[in-house]
Design an enzyme around this catalytic site. Sequence first.
Site, PDB file in Angstrom:
ATOM      1  NE  ARG A 307      -4.144   0.091   1.729  1.00 35.95           N
ATOM      2  CZ  ARG A 307      -5.183   0.416   0.958  1.00 35.95           C
ATOM      3  NH1 ARG A 307      -5.330   1.650   0.529  1.00 35.95           N
ATOM      4  NH2 ARG A 307      -6.077  -0.491   0.619  1.00 35.95           N
ATOM      5  CD  GLU A 719      -7.109   2.546   6.362  1.00 38.17           C
ATOM      6  OE1 GLU A 719      -7.771   2.080   5.415  1.00 38.17           O
ATOM      7  OE2 GLU A 719      -6.024   2.088   6.722  1.00 38.17           O
TER       8      GLU A 719
END
Length: 782
Positions: A307, A719
């Site tokens: 990520r 997030e």
Amino acid sequence: MNYPPHESAEKHVTGEAVYIDDILVNERLLVGRVVYSPHAHARITSSDLSAARNVPGVRAVLSYKDIPGHNQMGPVVKDEPCLAEKEVFCIGQAMFLIAAETEAQCREAERLIRVEFEPLEAILTLEQAIEKKALLGPSTNIERGMVDEELRKSAHVLRGELRTGAQEHWYLESQVCLCMPGEGREINVFSSSQHPSETQALIAEVLNIPKNEVVAEVRRMGGGFGGKETQANHTACWAALLCNATHAPVKIRLFRDDDMIMTGKRHRFLSRYEIGFTNEGEINAASFELNSDGGMAIDLSFAIMERAMLHVDNAYYIPNLRVVGNVWKTNLPSNTAFRGFGGPQGMAVMETVIDRIARFLKKDAADIRRRNFYGTDARNTTHYGQQVENNRIPVIIRQLLASSEYEKRRRECNEFNEENEFLKKGLAITPVKFGISFTTTFLNQAGALVIIYKDGTILVNHGGTEMGQGLHSKMQQVAAAEFGVSLDRVKVNATNTAKVPNTSATAASAGADLNGMAIKNAADILKARIAEEVARIFTEEHPSAPSGPASVRFEHEQIFDSDHPDRKIPFSEAMPVLNQRQVSLSATGFYKTPDIGWDKRKGFGKPFHYFAFGMAVTEIVLDVLTGRHTIVRTDILHDVGNSLNPGIDLGQIEGGYIQGVGWCTTEEIKWDERGNLMTHSPDTYKIPSVQDIPKDFRTQLLEGVPNPNTIRQSKAVAEPPFMLSLSCWLAIKDAISAVADHKFEPEFSLPATNEVILLSIENLKQKLTAEHQTAREVAAVR
Ligand code: MTE
Ligand code: HPA
Ligand code: MOS
């Protein structure tokens, strides 16, 4: 705005909300305790548990030899023993378990455990790991274009290194699990876990029993933030082993200091970059090397590195880009998921790069950002081949520059800095583009079990867990909206593996997206069944003009035929009738994210269902003498599609930003030269408090941007806002830079603690002095 508050808001405030430690158990409840390694790396040469076992009130003292099943709790790769065998790999690694009637008896038993160690060499820093080539697995890379060739051709090239720090999750409820024995091999588990299905699976493995004997339940967590995605399983496995050994209920609740010492944190990174750009500041090539500290085991480190690599571009189009990721092994607790999941570490590098280009070219960083943003029709494909669809960056930057009065405040900051010697102001704007979906594609699935009772009340079970983020509130709203009933008719059950099986972790910000759609699917199935029978009832009443199920609607507590609006029956009255007519009133729902596919090995494809976008402007004032900064004002404009619940979403955005500010500024993790965590309590580890909230905090949701193909056209929120805090970090750098009138590039790293800030200022002052000196010498020679 009119929106329902968090479903447990009142209970949170009054203290009535039940957390694991509040669950009433009978008087047989035992206290569990974990005995952990005091060495960062050592061989266990001998151990003697006999004296500990003889302490009155002590009911079990267990070592790895007492594990009936597999001594493993690694989530992806089986490289994490549940209890250490012959060797320990970090301070805080579990070695023995104790169950006793009281905490004091546990401590007495711990004192009497005899263990001998032969200390071994430990790797405690990224530099040491890199030098020793201690990789946790193969390096990975993603590459597009002709990076080296384009770098050579660039008008300017900047190189550098950035360190970003670890971060402690600091959930208010530390890791905790209560296990109760059932009949035979059954075990009931109450865990503070983001991933009950994995908790269930690992307990089944360590106990050597099938999964259908284990029920894991999560009412709510007192915060998770990624720290309970995998590592809640540890405490759960230990409690289950003690419960199994004693046939009594056992609860393990880690003390704060133990929790901080034993559990993994956000991965610290050491990143290197090389950037080529034009005179105007347009980036044409970039090469990144990301190095993360994985700790002693793999946990989710490779997904997190992936990520980070997928977010190293942040919101910018870079035609030629290479990113290499290395996950290093150290003798520290295995690092784990933390809000942003590598995204913050990747983006921090890119935002540093942009800031440096601006300082190098003596331009405002906002202009460099604008020049490099992803486009809408062209320049809109990421380095891994996914198109940036529905790019909201252009509309956000336009609205936010205006609403925050950026240009005017930029001038005001400059004026302020000219007039003040000991106070300096800094201003920065940073964007976020964050991919929504688990990059491990198969995890993008969810289930639900929706039940309607005869009294017309609805019980929703879904696979997601509640950790304060408001998922259950949103799921209650989704169910109520689908059935056209009021919220008070709908209750969301505690998450339970016996109700909804084989779920993914509540993570990757995808909880509402995935579970919302699964609930909708179950509701659609139920509504089709109900509509068919209700149409039949209407037809029986009007045989000459029959009703068909296609025109049956569910709205305002009524079920009615939209072709004959006079034919209607209240939802609550319909249910007992349908029960008598033998209609099944419960259904399971399922959802998997469509249209995504990602080839990890090639580093190419469409890992994300869509992107979430946001942007923040932060202004800070810095006390040059102490290094203390205050956030004067923050303006955020964030895209959540059509918000499911604006109150909750605003809370997530503000909370995420502040949590990020902690990572960027005061939260500093330190280990000593033996690998002891020195910052293991709130007196040495500083998370943000009310004092650190921006004095003027203006958060807005981007309006009129429905998200296609998601539950009620909403977007994930959780997030992405964390990374908006990079605007605070770069505003601090801007203020530091003002000390030397922006003549030199300040030294900077993350977190920007007072110490980092003061050293950087000191360094700039020395450069200024040296410059004056040279000027004087030159003048003297003349
Ligand atoms: N908000 C609160 N209050 N508490 C939390 O623990 N965890 C964050 C975020 N917001 C968290 C939170 C993280 S890391 C994630 S991935 C998401 O919530 C998970 O929930 P969601 O997918 O339902 O948004
Ligand atoms: N995000 C959060 N958790 C995860 C992911 C992710 O992309 N992949 C696996 N676990
Ligand atoms: Mo969140 S780090 O994906 O639990």
